[in-house]
Write a protein that holds these residues in place. Structure first.
Motif, PDB file in Angstrom:
ATOM      1  N   GLY A  59       8.690  57.673  -0.563  1.00  0.00           N
ATOM      2  CA  GLY A  59       9.639  57.767   0.541  1.00  0.00           C
ATOM      3  C   GLY A  59      10.247  59.145   0.699  1.00  0.00           C
ATOM      4  N   LYS A  68      11.241  58.829   5.856  1.00  0.00           N
ATOM      5  CA  LYS A  68      11.700  57.909   6.902  1.00  0.00           C
ATOM      6  C   LYS A  68      13.220  57.909   6.897  1.00  0.00           C
ATOM      7  N   LYS A  71      17.538  53.071   7.997  1.00  0.00           N
ATOM      8  CA  LYS A  71      17.917  52.258   9.146  1.00  0.00           C
ATOM      9  C   LYS A  71      19.434  52.118   9.154  1.00  0.00           C
TER      10      LYS A  71
END
Length: 117
Positions: A59, A68, A71
């Motif tokens: 990641g 990424k 969220k």
């Protein structure tokens, strides 16, 4: 250019301190500036060495930045930038910032009443 001297009873805030250290750095002689540039090169070499040995977890990219974006829990503006792996090597610092950080630390200890506005 007139030289400014900070005294122990100075009432300057940290913005003025930044101007003062910037002026002192600009007036620095070549020998002293070379010393700070050598420190910068040593820190850059440290960073590149640590980066060459760094194995990012899943990641994260080779610099320790999140691949990424996380969220968001709620739809709101996020503060800051990328998420970084806390184990990633810290980036190198320029000679000027090393000098300014050293000066800030000494002024804080010499002027404990100085506050940031």
């Amino acid at each position: 250019m007139q030289k400014h001297i900070m005294t122990s009873n100075s009432t300057q805030d940290f913005g003025e301190l930044a101007k003062y250290t910037s002026m002192r750095y600009a007036e620095m002689d070549d020998i002293e500036r070379d010393d700070w540039n050598q420190r910068e090169e040593a820190d850059k070499a440290r960073y590149l060495h640590e980066l060459s040995e760094y194995i990012p977890p899943p990641g994260f990219d080779k610099n320790g930045d999140s691949i990424k974006p996380p969220k968001p829990k709620k739809p709101k503006k996020t503060k800051g930038g990328k998420i970084r792996d806390p184990n990633a090597p810290k980036k190198s610092v320029s000679a000027y910032l090393m000098y300014q950080n050293a000066m800030r630390s000494s002024f804080k200890s010499e002027n404990p009443g100085m506050v940031s506005k």
